[in-house]
Design a protein around this motif. Sequence first.
Motif, PDB file in Angstrom:
ATOM      1  N   HIS A 191       0.850  -1.190   0.000  1.00  0.00           N
ATOM      2  CA  HIS A 191       0.000   0.000   0.000  1.00  0.00           C
ATOM      3  C   HIS A 191       0.889   1.244   0.000  1.00  0.00           C
ATOM      4  O   HIS A 191       1.658   1.458   0.942  1.00  0.00           O
ATOM      5  N   PHE A 192       0.812   2.028  -1.078  1.00  0.00           N
ATOM      6  CA  PHE A 192       1.591   3.259  -1.188  1.00  0.00           C
ATOM      7  C   PHE A 192       0.682   4.474  -1.055  1.00  0.00           C
ATOM      8  O   PHE A 192      -0.379   4.539  -1.674  1.00  0.00           O
ATOM      9  N   MET A 193       1.150   5.477  -0.291  1.00  0.00           N
ATOM     10  CA  MET A 193       0.442   6.748  -0.136  1.00  0.00           C
ATOM     11  C   MET A 193       1.453   7.896  -0.246  1.00  0.00           C
ATOM     12  O   MET A 193       2.503   7.867   0.401  1.00  0.00           O
ATOM     13  N   TYR A 194       1.155   8.889  -1.084  1.00  0.00           N
ATOM     14  CA  TYR A 194       1.937  10.137  -1.141  1.00  0.00           C
ATOM     15  C   TYR A 194       3.442   9.882  -1.318  1.00  0.00           C
ATOM     16  O   TYR A 194       4.270  10.522  -0.678  1.00  0.00           O
ATOM     17  N   SER A 195       3.794   8.951  -2.169  1.00  0.00           N
ATOM     18  CA  SER A 195       5.209   8.604  -2.336  1.00  0.00           C
ATOM     19  C   SER A 195       5.650   8.827  -3.777  1.00  0.00           C
ATOM     20  O   SER A 195       4.835   9.073  -4.664  1.00  0.00           O
ATOM     21  N   SER A 196       6.963   8.739  -4.021  1.00  0.00           N
ATOM     22  CA  SER A 196       7.495   8.948  -5.367  1.00  0.00           C
ATOM     23  C   SER A 196       8.756   8.118  -5.560  1.00  0.00           C
ATOM     24  O   SER A 196       9.382   7.683  -4.593  1.00  0.00           O
ATOM     25  N   ASP A 197       9.114   7.920  -6.834  1.00  0.00           N
ATOM     26  CA  ASP A 197      10.284   7.122  -7.210  1.00  0.00           C
ATOM     27  C   ASP A 197      10.167   5.724  -6.594  1.00  0.00           C
ATOM     28  O   ASP A 197      10.958   5.322  -5.738  1.00  0.00           O
ATOM     29  N   VAL A 198       9.161   5.003  -7.072  1.00  0.00           N
ATOM     30  CA  VAL A 198       8.787   3.711  -6.487  1.00  0.00           C
ATOM     31  C   VAL A 198       9.058   2.589  -7.496  1.00  0.00           C
ATOM     32  O   VAL A 198       8.695   2.703  -8.667  1.00  0.00           O
ATOM     33  N   LYS A 199       9.682   1.521  -7.022  1.00  0.00           N
ATOM     34  CA  LYS A 199       9.872   0.331  -7.841  1.00  0.00           C
ATOM     35  C   LYS A 199       9.278  -0.864  -7.103  1.00  0.00           C
ATOM     36  O   LYS A 199       9.617  -1.107  -5.938  1.00  0.00           O
ATOM     37  N   VAL A 200       8.423  -1.611  -7.810  1.00  0.00           N
ATOM     38  CA  VAL A 200       7.806  -2.821  -7.256  1.00  0.00           C
ATOM     39  C   VAL A 200       8.090  -3.948  -8.246  1.00  0.00           C
ATOM     40  O   VAL A 200       7.455  -4.032  -9.299  1.00  0.00           O
ATOM     41  N   LEU A 201       9.049  -4.824  -7.931  1.00  0.00           N
ATOM     42  CA  LEU A 201       9.581  -5.763  -8.911  1.00  0.00           C
ATOM     43  C   LEU A 201       9.624  -7.190  -8.359  1.00  0.00           C
ATOM     44  O   LEU A 201      10.054  -7.418  -7.226  1.00  0.00           O
ATOM     45  N   PHE A 202       9.161  -8.153  -9.151  1.00  0.00           N
ATOM     46  CA  PHE A 202       9.319  -9.589  -8.880  1.00  0.00           C
ATOM     47  C   PHE A 202       8.707 -10.020  -7.553  1.00  0.00           C
ATOM     48  O   PHE A 202       9.203 -10.933  -6.895  1.00  0.00           O
ATOM     49  N   ASN A 203       7.624  -9.391  -7.139  1.00  0.00           N
ATOM     50  CA  ASN A 203       6.949  -9.788  -5.909  1.00  0.00           C
ATOM     51  C   ASN A 203       5.815 -10.763  -6.208  1.00  0.00           C
ATOM     52  O   ASN A 203       5.340 -10.861  -7.339  1.00  0.00           O
ATOM     53  N   SER A 204       5.365 -11.446  -5.177  1.00  0.00           N
ATOM     54  CA  SER A 204       4.237 -12.365  -5.283  1.00  0.00           C
ATOM     55  C   SER A 204       3.163 -11.941  -4.293  1.00  0.00           C
ATOM     56  O   SER A 204       3.427 -11.856  -3.084  1.00  0.00           O
ATOM     57  N   TYR A 205       1.972 -11.649  -4.821  1.00  0.00           N
ATOM     58  CA  TYR A 205       0.828 -11.254  -3.994  1.00  0.00           C
ATOM     59  C   TYR A 205      -0.282 -12.274  -4.212  1.00  0.00           C
ATOM     60  O   TYR A 205      -0.829 -12.383  -5.313  1.00  0.00           O
ATOM     61  N   LEU A 206      -0.638 -13.009  -3.147  1.00  0.00           N
ATOM     62  CA  LEU A 206      -1.599 -14.093  -3.265  1.00  0.00           C
ATOM     63  C   LEU A 206      -2.606 -14.044  -2.114  1.00  0.00           C
ATOM     64  O   LEU A 206      -2.228 -13.848  -0.953  1.00  0.00           O
ATOM     65  N   HIS A 207      -3.881 -14.201  -2.446  1.00  0.00           N
ATOM     66  CA  HIS A 207      -4.942 -14.381  -1.454  1.00  0.00           C
ATOM     67  C   HIS A 207      -5.036 -13.232  -0.450  1.00  0.00           C
ATOM     68  O   HIS A 207      -5.336 -13.444   0.727  1.00  0.00           O
ATOM     69  N   ASN A 208      -4.785 -12.020  -0.889  1.00  0.00           N
ATOM     70  CA  ASN A 208      -5.075 -10.852  -0.066  1.00  0.00           C
ATOM     71  C   ASN A 208      -6.443 -10.308  -0.493  1.00  0.00           C
ATOM     72  O   ASN A 208      -7.052 -10.802  -1.437  1.00  0.00           O
ATOM     73  N   VAL A 209      -6.933  -9.277   0.185  1.00  0.00           N
ATOM     74  CA  VAL A 209      -8.130  -8.610  -0.329  1.00  0.00           C
ATOM     75  C   VAL A 209      -7.773  -7.891  -1.623  1.00  0.00           C
ATOM     76  O   VAL A 209      -8.435  -8.047  -2.649  1.00  0.00           O
ATOM     77  N   THR A 210      -6.699  -7.109  -1.610  1.00  0.00           N
ATOM     78  CA  THR A 210      -6.180  -6.436  -2.805  1.00  0.00           C
ATOM     79  C   THR A 210      -4.670  -6.614  -2.836  1.00  0.00           C
ATOM     80  O   THR A 210      -3.999  -6.464  -1.813  1.00  0.00           O
ATOM     81  N   GLY A 211      -4.134  -6.905  -4.014  1.00  0.00           N
ATOM     82  CA  GLY A 211      -2.692  -7.123  -4.120  1.00  0.00           C
ATOM     83  C   GLY A 211      -1.900  -5.851  -3.920  1.00  0.00           C
ATOM     84  O   GLY A 211      -1.081  -5.745  -3.007  1.00  0.00           O
ATOM     85  N   LEU A 212      -2.141  -4.855  -4.784  1.00  0.00           N
ATOM     86  CA  LEU A 212      -1.417  -3.582  -4.725  1.00  0.00           C
ATOM     87  C   LEU A 212      -2.410  -2.434  -4.682  1.00  0.00           C
ATOM     88  O   LEU A 212      -3.286  -2.323  -5.542  1.00  0.00           O
ATOM     89  N   MET A 213      -2.252  -1.553  -3.704  1.00  0.00           N
ATOM     90  CA  MET A 213      -3.071  -0.343  -3.573  1.00  0.00           C
ATOM     91  C   MET A 213      -2.134   0.859  -3.694  1.00  0.00           C
ATOM     92  O   MET A 213      -1.249   1.050  -2.863  1.00  0.00           O
TER      93      MET A 213
END
Length: 423
Positions: A191-213
């Motif tokens: 979960h990202f809020m009010y951020s910058s210069d963000v890298k999200v690489l090679f992650n695994s998101y499984l069985h959450n309510v939402t993977g990436l917010m």
Amino acid sequence: MKRIILFILFFLWTSQTAHAEFDLQMAIDQAKPGEVVHIPAGRYQGNFTVNKSIKLLGKKGVELYSQNTEPALKIDHTSNVSIENLMISAKNKGIVVNEAEKLKLRAIEIKDVQVGIYIQRSKHIQIFENKVVGNQLHYAEKGNGVAVFKSEDIAIEHNAIDFVQDGIYVEEVRQINVRENEVTNSRYGTHFMYSSDVKVLFNSYLHNVTGLMIMMTTDLEIASNTVSNHNDFNSYGLLMYDSQQAKISKNSFRNNRIGVALQKCSVIQIQENRFQMNQTALEGTKVDNDSIINDNQFTGNILTARSDQQGLRLVRNFYDDYRGIDVAGDGFGDVPYVAVSSFGQWMVRQPVYQFFVASPSVMILTSLDQQVNKTEQNLLVDNEPRLISHTKEKAFSINILQFIIGLVICMSGFWLWKRGVLV
């Protein structure tokens, strides 16, 4: 026999209470800057504080646990600190970091906590190879696995996070790399809020309510992640709200209620992703004309895309339900692909309609949308639909190579047989 049992119990008790002989806080206080504090195996109860440049290195079986609601370990107003190979449990927060620089947290197992790692106002932080496990309470009663506030240059890599509120929560952070983590059974994977210069690489998101917010965040690269099985009533694989300048590429969005949703976003490129078996692959609301969805694969989704009146730009994607032909033989269809769905538009306004998404009447209506000209069709149209997916192209190239290698082997064998080398 009774004496033997008592002796064994006494031995086990003394071996697990190394803190009676080793005062951890005293060892920290007496250590000189740059020294390594080796912690013997055992359980240590207390609220330990590090405020100098040292390294805490635990042996196998070292556990710190808090004696009250204060953090088990606090790192405060210091730099060049390394913490490795520990287990931590706490009633509230496991590790709290405040105004630290050049900190490394590695191979730490945190369990039975509300918040695993809490960082604020810090720079040059490395969080590697840790494991955070929350509890079985409702999401509203949990804290985050890793939470970072008002910080800079953060690396969160190779961590496993389970049963927390948000796996990785980031607020007002500049320059952060979230890489090769696995987040499961939580509310938001990251979960990202009010951020910058963000890298999200090679992650695994499984069985959450939402993977990436992603909310109110700019300058993002989201690539090569696996985002699967987020299919509750309000679930998303990736939801972006009021965010700008993002490249989303080479991810796998599979079996989500909605694969990717863009709300009030601009300059977003969604490229070379795989959308498989989602209820709705793409959803867009108030997306600007500079955003583009190109060279993606859409297979097995109930609805490819839905949007508001602004629409989404679809360019050269592969759709498994495209029925056009390629007379020119250039790999692209001669007839545009129409992704608009009347039912999909209604679902934007009334999400409860999703319960009827696979009904026979909806399937017939979607088929008619492909055949009848509508005023909304220019909103979700790909004028150059790709006829061969990237996967098929790769498989085809591999098969050709295998064929050539096999042919060479066969011809070589035949030649050797004719020469009498092989009998």
